[in-house]
Design a protein around this motif. Structure first.
Motif, short mmCIF file in Angstrom:
data_model
loop_
_atom_site.label_atom_id
_atom_site.label_comp_id
_atom_site.label_asym_id
_atom_site.label_seq_id
_atom_site.Cartn_x
_atom_site.Cartn_y
_atom_site.Cartn_z
N LYS A 1 0.58 -1.39 -0.12
CA LYS A 1 0.02 -0.09 -0.32
C LYS A 1 1.04 1.10 -0.07
O LYS A 1 1.59 1.14 -0.01
CB LYS A 1 -0.86 -0.18 1.22
N GLY A 2 0.09 2.50 -0.13
CA GLY A 2 0.84 3.69 0.35
C GLY A 2 1.95 3.69 -0.20
O GLY A 2 2.16 3.55 -1.87
N LEU A 3 3.45 4.20 0.11
CA LEU A 3 4.33 4.92 -0.31
C LEU A 3 5.27 3.50 -1.12
O LEU A 3 6.05 3.75 -2.58
CB LEU A 3 5.21 5.47 1.06
N GLY A 4 4.78 2.78 -0.67
CA GLY A 4 6.17 2.02 -1.08
C GLY A 4 5.15 0.76 -2.06
O GLY A 4 6.47 0.49 -3.22
N ILE B 1 7.75 -7.03 -4.26
CA ILE B 1 7.58 -6.46 -2.93
C ILE B 1 7.15 -7.12 -1.43
O ILE B 1 6.73 -8.11 -2.03
CB ILE B 1 5.99 -5.77 -3.65
N ALA B 2 6.92 -6.59 -0.80
CA ALA B 2 6.94 -7.78 0.65
C ALA B 2 5.72 -6.48 1.59
O ALA B 2 6.19 -5.45 1.52
CB ALA B 2 8.20 -7.61 1.37
N ALA B 3 5.02 -7.09 2.16
CA ALA B 3 4.11 -6.54 3.58
C ALA B 3 3.97 -7.94 4.15
O ALA B 3 3.69 -8.96 3.79
CB ALA B 3 2.92 -5.60 2.80
N ARG B 4 2.91 -7.88 5.08
CA ARG B 4 2.60 -8.58 6.01
C ARG B 4 1.76 -9.50 5.18
O ARG B 4 1.38 -10.22 5.16
CB ARG B 4 2.97 -8.30 7.27
N1 LIG Z 1 2.00 9.39 4.25
C1 LIG Z 1 3.02 9.97 5.25
O1 LIG Z 1 2.55 11.33 5.01
C2 LIG Z 1 3.73 9.94 5.27
C3 LIG Z 1 4.74 10.24 6.24
C4 LIG Z 1 5.71 10.68 6.64
C5 LIG Z 1 6.34 9.16 7.04
N2 LIG Z 1 5.32 8.16 6.27
C6 LIG Z 1 5.93 6.78 6.57
O2 LIG Z 1 6.37 6.37 5.66
C7 LIG Z 1 5.78 4.53 6.10
C8 LIG Z 1 5.02 4.66 4.79
O3 LIG Z 1 3.24 4.97 5.02
P1 LIG Z 1 2.23 5.15 4.09
O4 LIG Z 1 1.73 5.96 3.87
O5 LIG Z 1 2.63 4.55 2.65
O6 LIG Z 1 1.40 3.99 5.16
P2 LIG Z 1 0.90 2.91 4.86
O7 LIG Z 1 -0.22 3.57 3.35
O8 LIG Z 1 0.00 2.89 5.34
O9 LIG Z 1 1.39 1.41 3.76
C9 LIG Z 1 2.66 0.75 4.73
C10 LIG Z 1 2.62 -0.38 4.16
O10 LIG Z 1 3.32 -1.06 5.12
C11 LIG Z 1 3.39 -2.45 5.16
N3 LIG Z 1 4.14 -2.54 6.19
C12 LIG Z 1 3.43 -1.95 7.42
N4 LIG Z 1 4.44 -2.59 8.65
C13 LIG Z 1 4.89 -3.34 8.01
C14 LIG Z 1 6.22 -4.68 8.74
N5 LIG Z 1 6.16 -4.64 9.85
N6 LIG Z 1 6.56 -5.73 7.85
C15 LIG Z 1 6.60 -6.05 7.09
N7 LIG Z 1 5.40 -4.63 6.07
C16 LIG Z 1 5.05 -3.70 6.45
C17 LIG Z 1 1.89 -2.64 5.29
O11 LIG Z 1 1.46 -3.33 5.26
P3 LIG Z 1 0.67 -4.77 6.00
O12 LIG Z 1 0.36 -4.12 7.17
O13 LIG Z 1 -0.05 -5.83 5.63
O14 LIG Z 1 2.37 -5.30 6.09
C18 LIG Z 1 1.68 -1.34 3.66
O15 LIG Z 1 2.23 -2.49 2.91
C19 LIG Z 1 5.49 4.33 7.80
O16 LIG Z 1 6.80 4.05 8.31
C20 LIG Z 1 4.81 6.10 7.97
O17 LIG Z 1 5.48 5.82 9.14
C21 LIG Z 1 4.20 8.42 5.75
#
Ligand SMILES: NC(=O)c1ccc[n+]([C@@H]2O[C@H](COP(=O)([O-])OP(=O)(O)OC[C@H]3O[C@@H](n4cnc5c(N)ncnc54)[C@H](OP(=O)(O)O)[C@@H]3O)[C@@H](O)[C@H]2O)c1
Length: 263
Positions: free
Chosen positions: A17-20, A36-39
């Motif tokens: 999801k998201g940024l990844g 790609i990896a996630a849980r």
């Molecule tokens: N979006 C922003 O504005 C923003 C700003 C600053 C920092 N960030 C940081 O950037 C990162 C990504 O954010 P996002 O907004 O893209 O979040 P997101 O939309 O919630 O996506 C998070 C992704 O990470 C995976 N994930 C989470 N924990 C994991 C683990 N332990 N092992 C493997 N995969 C894992 C999730 O899949 P599963 O849950 O299925 O594992 C999901 O694919 C986070 O650390 C967030 O704090 C984001």
């Protein structure tokens, strides 16, 4: 611009999801073969289908929790077995639990370091030697604007991500002559599921609509809007490219102007 990464092997952690996911999609668009990896299996498979459908690229989804060493080792092995050694590593993970200094136990601190710092250390360690042997590699860490401007109430994230930046800067100097770059990308506020749920929570807590909560969030952003995942992914793809060979040890924000410092 041809980024020169056709056929390269890219591993993107936390990418269902998201940024990844957006980063994996952009790398796939540039012709990389993407792991790609996630849980969560369901979102991961859906992301792989989406990226394949949009780009025609080879995509390998691997279920892995980046907090578990065994999962990280199995992830890198799966990537090597399917596509060969990893050329481009995008380190990413979830965020640690929010709160202030007095809210946190030793266990909370160690969990945050395991999630954000150690996942980056371990994945990097497993791919670095292959990159050195081939004389080419790109390591990109997704961190947060909080490494430049610490945000209140997320002390674990501020500290653990800053450790990633310090590690990356040090490593960048060590491997620069091997054709390997190491850089950090810092999102400000980018509209992903994580931010959508943050907006929903704020709206509920303050008794306002989600549109109002979103407007309040945007009011602090000089660009006047929240960013889109593909705007961050474009920088990730460029840093992963052959064109970016001379950019290393950099920490670059994608934040619509939120960060007010000079450097
Ligand atoms: N979006 C922003 O504005 C923003 C700003 C600053 C920092 N960030 C940081 O950037 C990162 C990504 O954010 P996002 O907004 O893209 O979040 P997101 O939309 O919630 O996506 C998070 C992704 O990470 C995976 N994930 C989470 N924990 C994991 C683990 N332990 N092992 C493997 N995969 C894992 C999730 O899949 P599963 O849950 O299925 O594992 C999901 O694919 C986070 O650390 C967030 O704090 C984001």
């Amino acid at each position: 611009m041809d980024l020169g990464i056709k056929g390269k092997v890219a591993l993107v952690a936390a990418a269902s999801k998201g940024l990844g996911k957006a980063s994996a999609l952009e790398l796939a668009r540039e012709g990389a073969r993407v792991v790609i990896a996630a849980r969560g299996e369901e979102d991961l498979m859906a992301a792989a289908d989406e990226i394949r459908g949009a780009t025609g690229a080879e995509v390998l989804p691997v279920r892995a929790d980046v907090t578990a060493l065994a999962d990280i080792e199995a992830l890198v092995r799966a990537a090597q077995d399917a596509f060969g050694d990893v050329d481009i590593l995008v380190n990413n993970a979830g965020g640690p639990r929010p709160g202030t200094f007095t809210d946190m136990s030793d266990e909370d601190w160690l969990a945050a370091l395991n999630l954000n710092l150690m996942s980056t250390v371990r994945l990097t360690r497993l791919v670095l030697q292959g990159m050195q042997q081939r004389g080419w590699g790109r390591i990109i860490n997704l961190t947060s604007i909080s490494v430049k401007q610490p945000l209140p109430n997320i002390i674990l994230s501020n500290a653990a991500r800053s450790a990633v930046v310090a590690m990356a800067k040090t490593l960048a100097l060590q491997v620069a002559a091997d054709g390997i770059t190491v850089n950090n990308v810092c999102p400000g506020t980018i509209l992903t599921d994580r931010v959508r749920s943050l907006v929903a929570n704020t709206a509920q807590q303050q008794g306002i609509t989600q549109e109002e909560a979103l407007a309040a969030m945007q009011a602090d952003i000089p660009a006047g809007r929240i960013g889109r995942p593909e705007e961050l992914a474009a920088l990730v793809a460029f840093l992963a490219s052959d064109r970016a060979a001379y950019i290393t040890g950099a920490t670059i924000q994608v934040d619509g102007g939120v960060y007010r410092g000079l450097l």
